[in-house]
Design an enzyme around this catalytic site. Structure first.
Site, PDB file in Angstrom:
ATOM      1  N   LYS A 122       6.133   3.447  -5.234  1.00  0.00           N
ATOM      2  CA  LYS A 122       7.027   3.438  -4.074  1.00  0.00           C
ATOM      3  C   LYS A 122       6.942   2.050  -3.467  1.00  0.00           C
ATOM      4  CE  LYS A 122       5.319   7.827  -4.399  1.00  0.00           C
ATOM      5  NZ  LYS A 122       4.033   8.218  -5.026  1.00  0.00           N
ATOM      6  N   HIS A 177      -1.616  14.074   1.445  1.00  0.00           N
ATOM      7  CA  HIS A 177      -1.061  13.389   0.276  1.00  0.00           C
ATOM      8  C   HIS A 177      -1.594  11.955   0.174  1.00  0.00           C
ATOM      9  CE1 HIS A 177       2.498  12.035  -2.306  1.00  0.00           C
ATOM     10  NE2 HIS A 177       2.099  13.135  -2.896  1.00  0.00           N
ATOM     11  N   ASP A 227      14.506  -9.038   1.718  1.00  0.00           N
ATOM     12  CA  ASP A 227      14.677 -10.497   1.797  1.00  0.00           C
ATOM     13  C   ASP A 227      13.537 -11.261   1.141  1.00  0.00           C
ATOM     14  OD1 ASP A 227      17.082 -10.239   3.105  1.00  0.00           O
ATOM     15  OD2 ASP A 227      16.264 -10.556   5.110  1.00  0.00           O
ATOM     16  N   HIS A 230       5.793   6.322 -10.690  1.00  0.00           N
ATOM     17  CA  HIS A 230       5.300   6.938  -9.466  1.00  0.00           C
ATOM     18  C   HIS A 230       5.171   5.917  -8.346  1.00  0.00           C
ATOM     19  CE1 HIS A 230       2.139   9.484  -7.272  1.00  0.00           C
ATOM     20  NE2 HIS A 230       3.193  10.274  -7.397  1.00  0.00           N
ATOM     21  N   LYS A 234      -3.628   8.646  -0.769  1.00  0.00           N
ATOM     22  CA  LYS A 234      -4.230   8.092  -1.988  1.00  0.00           C
ATOM     23  C   LYS A 234      -5.050   6.872  -1.576  1.00  0.00           C
ATOM     24  CE  LYS A 234       0.247   9.359  -3.453  1.00  0.00           C
ATOM     25  NZ  LYS A 234      -0.015  10.708  -3.786  1.00  0.00           N
ATOM     26  N   ASP A 281     -18.050   1.340   0.912  1.00  0.00           N
ATOM     27  CA  ASP A 281     -18.890   0.682   1.922  1.00  0.00           C
ATOM     28  C   ASP A 281     -18.077   0.361   3.171  1.00  0.00           C
ATOM     29  OD1 ASP A 281     -21.047   1.006   0.240  1.00  0.00           O
ATOM     30  OD2 ASP A 281     -20.834  -0.969  -0.674  1.00  0.00           O
TER      31      ASP A 281
END
Length: 399
Positions: free
Chosen positions: A148, A317, A153, A146, A319, A324
């Site tokens: 990404k 979507h 370079d 999952h 995440k 704090d």
């Protein structure tokens, strides 16, 4: 009647075989799970929360590449956005740049074979990760990479929640605006993303013969952070540790709220100890039963005084876990049991007041596009929804 019972027995036996395969397979896999925690680094980190901006920035960095382009996505598709990326990768490979494209086998099934063959013929190294295999076939068919990640370079890195496809740029009416968070990094932390990419390549192909130019000397940036990968075992413990250290507030942004019992209890305990707990989730759903499963956890949170916002202006979507005024965790992992126990994920822990202030400012804008779920409204949901909620919770491990 006898036929019905025979069919029922057969179904029960098949389900038992599948479940045994998954749970025994997971136990066996633990010995070789890849969950590195890298040392604390400093990089310059930019928060990107618009899919169009992300693709534009990433494609420009790829155009500017002179030695290597390493790209890994859970989902790419057979649409214009994906094909634009395919064309660019092919062009760079033809120009002599080392180009690798890693895709999750399950998540990227919609890519047509001609597109793959065209890239391979141009010199792009295309590999599918986590192909189903024996033993423990049903366990392996549930495994997902999952992550990404993009590394250009060895100097510019990307990591976060966006995939490549039309919906992630807000081009599909079904979802509308797609809100997500991605990080663009320069500095010494990029080497950790390169290490993770290389490890995933080697674990799935048996070889990772990359040139020395993918490991350049990198300057130290300004933002302290730590990158870590999970593979179905360590993520719950990490979430619990971060929640436990909260003194003032906890903010969780997730498209799928399907926690374990310890995580749910930790949030309720934090709220009872005077910590503000805020949850931001989507109003819409992009998968069956995930929204319904989440509702089975909301009552306890609301009773404890937690705030639950439901984002309505598109699909949410994001995440992120914010603690704090100084700690932000952003990456690919959802706050659900699939990310906790099945998926291969990567998160970035950022300990920086200024960066966290920027994240909070972005979240405040998200909240303006959300409705607050009250106990009164929660109780008004229809009885027809209840069976779907129960089913969703029963299947929550696989959603």
């Amino acid at each position: 009647m006898k036929v019905f019972f025979v069919i029922l027995i057969i179904v029960i036996i098949l389900l038992a075989i599948i479940l045994l395969d998954i749970f025994i397979g997971r136990a066996a896999y633990r010995k070789r799970a890849y969950e590195p925690v890298f040392t604390k680094k400093k990089s310059d980190i930019e928060l990107i929360h618009c899919g169009a901006d992300l693709v534009e920035r990433m494609m420009q960095d790829i155009r500017d590449a002179v030695s290597s382009v390493h790209v890994m996505f859970f989902i790419m598709k057979n649409d214009e956005v994906s094909h634009n990326m395919f064309t660019l990768l092919k062009t760079k490979a033809q120009a002599g740049v080392s180009v690798y494209l890693l895709l999750d086998w399950s998540g990227s099934q919609k890519i047509k074979k001609p597109a793959l063959e065209t890239m391979k013929n141009a010199g792009v190294h295309v590999h599918f990760l986590n192909r189903p295999r024996f033993p423990y076939f049903f366990f392996h068919i549930q495994k997902r990479n999952h992550r990404k990640i993009a590394v250009i370079d060895g100097k510019v890195g990307y990591v976060g929640g966006f995939n490549i496809g039309e919906e992630y740029l807000g081009k599909k009416a079904k979802f509308g605006n797609w809100e997500d968070y991605h990080l663009r990094m320069t500095g010494e932390g990029v080497r950790d993303l390169q290490t993770l990419f290389t490890a995933d390549l080697k674990r799935n192909t048996g070889s990772a013969e990359l040139g020395p130019d993918v490991w350049p000397e990198l300057p130290q940036g300004n933002i302290p952070h730590k990158i870590y990968a999970t593979d179905g075992y360590a993520l719950e413990k990490t979430y619990l540790a971060n929640i436990a250290r909260a003194k003032k507030r906890i903010t969780i942004c997730t498209p799928y709220y399907i926690p374990t019992k310890p995580l749910q209890q930790a949030l309720v305990k934090a709220r009872k100890n005077g910590v503000d707990v805020t949850l931001i989730v989507p109003m819409k759903s992009d998968h069956p039963l995930v929204r319904e499963a989440a509702f089975t956890y909301y009552s306890e949170l609301l009773d404890a005084g937690c705030l639950i916002y439901r984002f309505y202006q598109g699909f949410y979507h994001v995440k992120a876990l914010i603690i704090d005024d100084h700690f932000s965790m952003i990456g690919t992992a959802n706050f659900d049991q699939r990310s906790l126990f099945l998926n291969e994920e990567v998160n970035v822990e950022i300990d920086d007041v200024a960066f966290t202030k920027e994240v909070y400012a972005t979240i405040e804008e998200d909240i303006k596009k959300s409705d607050l779920l009250t106990t009164e409204n929660f109780k008004k949901r229809t009885f027809r929804q209840r069976p779907a909620e129960w089913l969703g919770k029963a299947l929550s491990y696989f959603l």
